[in-house]
Design an enzyme around this catalytic site. Structure first.
Site, PDB file in Angstrom:
ATOM      1  N   CYS A 170       1.513  -0.787   0.526  1.00  0.00           N
ATOM      2  CA  CYS A 170       2.806  -0.221   0.127  1.00  0.00           C
ATOM      3  C   CYS A 170       3.131  -0.454  -1.340  1.00  0.00           C
ATOM      4  O   CYS A 170       4.155   0.008  -1.833  1.00  0.00           O
ATOM      5  CB  CYS A 170       3.882  -0.789   1.034  1.00  0.00           C
ATOM      6  SG  CYS A 170       3.367  -0.656   2.759  1.00  0.00           S
TER       7      CYS A 170
ATOM      8  N   GLU B 269      13.505 -10.327   0.678  1.00  0.00           N
ATOM      9  CA  GLU B 269      13.712  -9.678  -0.622  1.00  0.00           C
ATOM     10  C   GLU B 269      15.077 -10.079  -1.178  1.00  0.00           C
ATOM     11  O   GLU B 269      15.225 -10.316  -2.381  1.00  0.00           O
ATOM     12  CB  GLU B 269      13.594  -8.147  -0.492  1.00  0.00           C
ATOM     13  CG  GLU B 269      13.616  -7.455  -1.850  1.00  0.00           C
ATOM     14  CD  GLU B 269      13.322  -5.959  -1.769  1.00  0.00           C
ATOM     15  OE1 GLU B 269      13.259  -5.409  -0.647  1.00  0.00           O
ATOM     16  OE2 GLU B 269      13.168  -5.347  -2.847  1.00  0.00           O
TER      17      GLU B 269
ATOM     18  N   HIS C 281       9.486   4.930   5.033  1.00  0.00           N
ATOM     19  CA  HIS C 281       8.594   4.178   4.164  1.00  0.00           C
ATOM     20  C   HIS C 281       7.332   5.000   3.897  1.00  0.00           C
ATOM     21  O   HIS C 281       6.508   5.205   4.778  1.00  0.00           O
ATOM     22  CB  HIS C 281       8.248   2.848   4.828  1.00  0.00           C
ATOM     23  CG  HIS C 281       7.508   1.900   3.943  1.00  0.00           C
ATOM     24  ND1 HIS C 281       7.019   2.261   2.699  1.00  0.00           N
ATOM     25  CD2 HIS C 281       7.171   0.607   4.112  1.00  0.00           C
ATOM     26  CE1 HIS C 281       6.414   1.237   2.158  1.00  0.00           C
ATOM     27  NE2 HIS C 281       6.493   0.212   2.989  1.00  0.00           N
TER      28      HIS C 281
ATOM     29  N   LYS D 264      14.447   4.116   0.994  1.00  0.00           N
ATOM     30  CA  LYS D 264      13.675   4.242   2.246  1.00  0.00           C
ATOM     31  C   LYS D 264      14.596   4.479   3.437  1.00  0.00           C
ATOM     32  O   LYS D 264      14.153   4.936   4.485  1.00  0.00           O
ATOM     33  CB  LYS D 264      12.832   2.992   2.478  1.00  0.00           C
ATOM     34  CG  LYS D 264      11.665   2.839   1.508  1.00  0.00           C
ATOM     35  CD  LYS D 264      10.790   1.650   1.882  1.00  0.00           C
ATOM     36  CE  LYS D 264       9.621   1.481   0.926  1.00  0.00           C
ATOM     37  NZ  LYS D 264       9.995   0.802  -0.334  1.00  0.00           N
TER      38      LYS D 264
ATOM     39  N   HIS E 254      12.443  -2.788  -2.381  1.00  0.00           N
ATOM     40  CA  HIS E 254      11.391  -2.411  -1.445  1.00  0.00           C
ATOM     41  C   HIS E 254      12.065  -2.034  -0.122  1.00  0.00           C
ATOM     42  O   HIS E 254      11.713  -1.031   0.482  1.00  0.00           O
ATOM     43  CB  HIS E 254      10.391  -3.555  -1.284  1.00  0.00           C
ATOM     44  CG  HIS E 254       9.198  -3.196  -0.470  1.00  0.00           C
ATOM     45  ND1 HIS E 254       8.425  -2.094  -0.745  1.00  0.00           N
ATOM     46  CD2 HIS E 254       8.651  -3.769   0.644  1.00  0.00           C
ATOM     47  CE1 HIS E 254       7.454  -2.013   0.151  1.00  0.00           C
ATOM     48  NE2 HIS E 254       7.575  -3.006   1.000  1.00  0.00           N
TER      49      HIS E 254
ATOM     50  N   PHE F 141       1.369  -5.036   2.573  1.00  0.00           N
ATOM     51  CA  PHE F 141       0.557  -5.850   3.480  1.00  0.00           C
ATOM     52  C   PHE F 141      -0.613  -6.412   2.684  1.00  0.00           C
ATOM     53  O   PHE F 141      -1.146  -5.771   1.779  1.00  0.00           O
ATOM     54  CB  PHE F 141       0.021  -4.987   4.635  1.00  0.00           C
ATOM     55  CG  PHE F 141       1.031  -4.720   5.733  1.00  0.00           C
ATOM     56  CD1 PHE F 141       2.313  -5.241   5.689  1.00  0.00           C
ATOM     57  CD2 PHE F 141       0.677  -3.942   6.829  1.00  0.00           C
ATOM     58  CE1 PHE F 141       3.230  -5.002   6.723  1.00  0.00           C
ATOM     59  CE2 PHE F 141       1.576  -3.693   7.860  1.00  0.00           C
ATOM     60  CZ  PHE F 141       2.856  -4.222   7.802  1.00  0.00           C
TER      61      PHE F 141
END
Lengths: 80, 418
Positions: free
Chosen positions: B169, B320, B346, B341, B309, B405
């Site tokens: 991502c 975050e 996403h 998002k 994010h 990830f």
């Protein structure tokens, strides 16, 4: 299967895969020079024709198929 | 690093909100959700049956019909977004156009988190059915992730560095950051940078679903992506592309390019902690935000907006938030933070590119897109998330966060151009 039926089907496959109009596809048209195919297109065309007409086109034979007419001739001769 | 400065002169966006930068921007400001039931295939037994599918994409508007057949959907998105960005910017390449950049000094850095997964699924099925000697000769070029930048370089004659970062991502944030670095270092003068993703397929959706990473709010798709909200239950897969044209500032000014914003900072690092979970307290993310600030020579107080994010997973959003507090201190209470998002879903490897464009637009236009679906405040997420409604705000700098990830992080920092 008559030659004209084969011709129509071959042109249909070429038009679909190469994105060209059927009127541009003539027996003397060269796949690479006239129709803009590259080596990968040729592999795909050969496989599509093998499946459509249930013929086997060995690699050494495929190398000799350079024009639309070559393809039609090969299929007409080898189709059972 | 060097005195060379890097500006953004073109953008291209494709998402569940539509095809085209302006269409996306207006939908974001209106707080529109792009999430709906999966229509492209029957998700059958998969727990999650919702996603942010692109619905209005017509590849032939951007790509020759014959080329379309040879490209996976992810590469079509990449090419279309690049075409939009090049057109908007008027990026000149080659000696035949006024102010044309030397082709060898124009890079294309465009990534994808996953690549041509729908082609992979289709050809694997074909192999099982007909034999693995009957695969399409286009299969490999459809699947591999660097075919997107390869094809873009062929179309625009960009002969500089050409590659595809793959960092889940964070992919396209890395792409933009590395393109920026290359221009700063003087290796290149311009770049097409960003990313694309098209992984809403049985394997993609099923794979993320069994990780329990996805929202299962199937009965209310538009409310499913709710970053920072107490009732969030996972992310929603999106798809599409985000592309930017970067140019060295003096060259861009000389050719009279319309400059949208300046890219001033980039941080990249790793959590070195866990395959999917963020490091406790958002340690890696905080460190990455600091790296971006350092590279720009800026202070936290200079940042007026953070495009987070903000995935809508319980873990990410809480961590975050902690990371932002750790970096920004008292200013964390003043800085606006939103996650687009909430509307696009996403977009994985396309997220950083998409959100980079959004960050630049927020600066240039003085409006901050909201985080939608903010109804139940989470005590762990207590910052100003620009809830539900866009807000006019003239900010001087915007930070864009991307975490992936594998524990990978990338942060970009944009500045209003003056």
């Amino acid at each position: 299967m008559s030659t004209s039926v084969i011709e129509t089907k071959v042109k249909g496959i070429i038009a679909d895969q190469l994105g060209v109009g059927e009127d541009e596809i003539k027996p003397e048209s060269s796949f690479i020079e006239d129709l803009g195919a590259d080596s990968l297109d040729i592999v795909e065309l050969v496989m599509a024709m093998e499946e459509e007409f249930e013929v086997e086109i060995p690699d050494e034979e495929a190398e000799n198929i350079k024009t639309v007419g070559d393809a039609i001739n090969y299929i007409t001769t080898h189709k059972k | 690093m060097s005195h060379r400065r890097v500006v953004i002169t073109g953008t291209g966006l494709i998402s569940a909100l539509g095809t085209g930068t302006e269409k996306n921007w207006q939908a974001l400001l209106a707080g529109t959700s792009g999430i709906s039931l999966v229509s492209r295939f029957d998700p059958k037994k998969i727990d999650t049956r919702i996603a942010g599918e692109v619905k209005d994409f017509e590849p032939e508007k951007f790509i020759d019909r014959r080329e379309v057949r040879r490209m996976d959907l992810y590469a079509q998105y990449a090419m279309a977004a690049a075409a939009m960005a090049v057109e908007e910017s008027g990026l000149p390449v080659g000696p035949d156009v006024p102010h044309g950049y030397t082709p060898e000094r124009v890079g294309v850095i465009v990534g994808s988190g996953i690549g041509g997964i729908s082609s992979l699924e289709e050809q694997h099925r074909k192999g099982l059915e007909k034999g693995f000697d009957r695969l399409s000769p286009f299969f490999i070029i459809q699947m591999i992730v660097n075919m997107a930048p390869g094809l873009i370089s062929m179309r625009y004659n960009c002969k500089g560095p050409n590659w595809a970062p793959v960092s889940a991502c964070a992919t396209s944030a890395h792409a933009i950051g590395e393109a920026w670095k290359s221009i700063k270092l003087g290796e290149t003068d311009a770049a097409i940078a960003g990313g694309a993703e098209a992984a809403i397929t049985p394997l993609g959706l099923g794979g993320f679903s069994v990780m329990k990473a996805l929202s299962t709010r199937n009965d209310d798709p538009a409310a499913a992506s709710r970053p920072f909200d107490k009732d969030r239950d996972g992310f929603v897969m999106g798809e599409g592309a985000g592309m930017l044209i970067l140019e060295e500032m003096e060259a861009a000014k000389k050719r009279g390019a319309k400059i949208l914003a300046e890219l001033v900072g980039y941080g990249a690092n790793s959590d070195a902690y866990h395959v999917t979970q963020p490091a406790p307290e958002g340690e890696g993310a905080a460190r990455c935000m600091r790296l971006a600030l350092q590279s720009a020579g800026m202070n936290p107080e200079d940042v007026g907006y953070i495009n987070a994010h903000g995935t809508s997973t319980p873990f990410n959003d809480a961590n975050e938030t902690k990371a932002i507090k750790a970096v920004f201190g008292d200013h964390a209470r003043k800085v606006a933070v939103s996650s687009t998002k909430s509307m696009t879903g996403h977009m994985l490897g396309a997220a950083g590119g998409y959100e980079g464009v959004v960050s630049a637009l927020a600066l240039a236009r003085g409006i901050l897109p909201p985080t939608i679906n903010q109804t139940s405040p989470d005590p762990e997420c207590d910052l100003d998330y620009v809830p539900n409604k866009a807000r006019e705000a003239k900010v001087d700098a915007v930070m864009s966060n991307s975490f992936g990830f594998g524990g990978t992080n990338a942060v970009l920092l944009f500045k209003r151009f003056s």
